[in-house]
Scaffold this motif. Sequence first.
Motif, mmCIF file in Angstrom:
data_model
loop_
_atom_site.group_PDB
_atom_site.id
_atom_site.type_symbol
_atom_site.label_atom_id
_atom_site.label_comp_id
_atom_site.label_asym_id
_atom_site.label_seq_id
_atom_site.Cartn_x
_atom_site.Cartn_y
_atom_site.Cartn_z
ATOM 1 N N GLN A 1 -1.394 -4.363 8.117
ATOM 2 C CA GLN A 1 -2.254 -3.457 7.754
ATOM 3 C C GLN A 1 -3.725 -3.723 7.557
ATOM 4 O O GLN A 1 -4.023 -5.044 7.307
ATOM 5 N N CYS B 1 0.093 4.610 5.433
ATOM 6 C CA CYS B 1 1.236 3.616 5.546
ATOM 7 C C CYS B 1 2.868 4.013 5.571
ATOM 8 O O CYS B 1 3.644 3.546 6.035
ATOM 9 N N CYS C 1 -0.454 4.512 0.410
ATOM 10 C CA CYS C 1 -1.124 5.569 1.105
ATOM 11 C C CYS C 1 -0.304 6.306 2.015
ATOM 12 O O CYS C 1 0.780 5.898 2.644
ATOM 13 N N CYS D 1 0.679 -1.280 0.002
ATOM 14 C CA CYS D 1 -0.002 0.033 -0.079
ATOM 15 C C CYS D 1 0.818 1.187 -0.101
ATOM 16 O O CYS D 1 1.943 1.334 0.614
ATOM 17 N N HIS E 1 -6.721 -1.753 6.632
ATOM 18 C CA HIS E 1 -7.426 -0.531 6.151
ATOM 19 C C HIS E 1 -7.459 -0.881 4.580
ATOM 20 O O HIS E 1 -6.829 -1.548 4.183
HETATM 21 ZN ZN ZN Z 1 -2.233 2.081 3.397
#
Ligand code: ZN
Length: 93
Positions: free
Chosen positions: A90, A36, A33, A31, A92
């Motif tokens: 993680q 993260c 984002c 990920c 999400h």
């Molecule tokens: Zn993320």
Amino acid sequence: MTEPILVNVTEEIVHGLVRFLLFGPEYQTFCHCEKCEMEIAAYTLNRLPSNYVSTAEAREEVYNKLNNPIYISLLNKEIIRAIYAVGKSQNHS
Ligand SMILES: [Zn+2]
């Protein structure tokens, strides 16, 4: 006299390296984002000694000292460990 600052030079370098590694070809499946990315930086920085400075001159000096192949490869190793740790935990979508 320049304005006083409070900067962890390690943090500055780690930020750049996290971005570079995470957006590089090897970690495309992880990920990307901001949550993260920040978590990876925090995880890494908690495992490293900080290098705080309070002047721009000291920042420059410490940055140049830390910016060497041996230290960068040590940081990269910690960051890669963090990428996997954060990727694994993680939760999400
Ligand atoms: Zn993320």
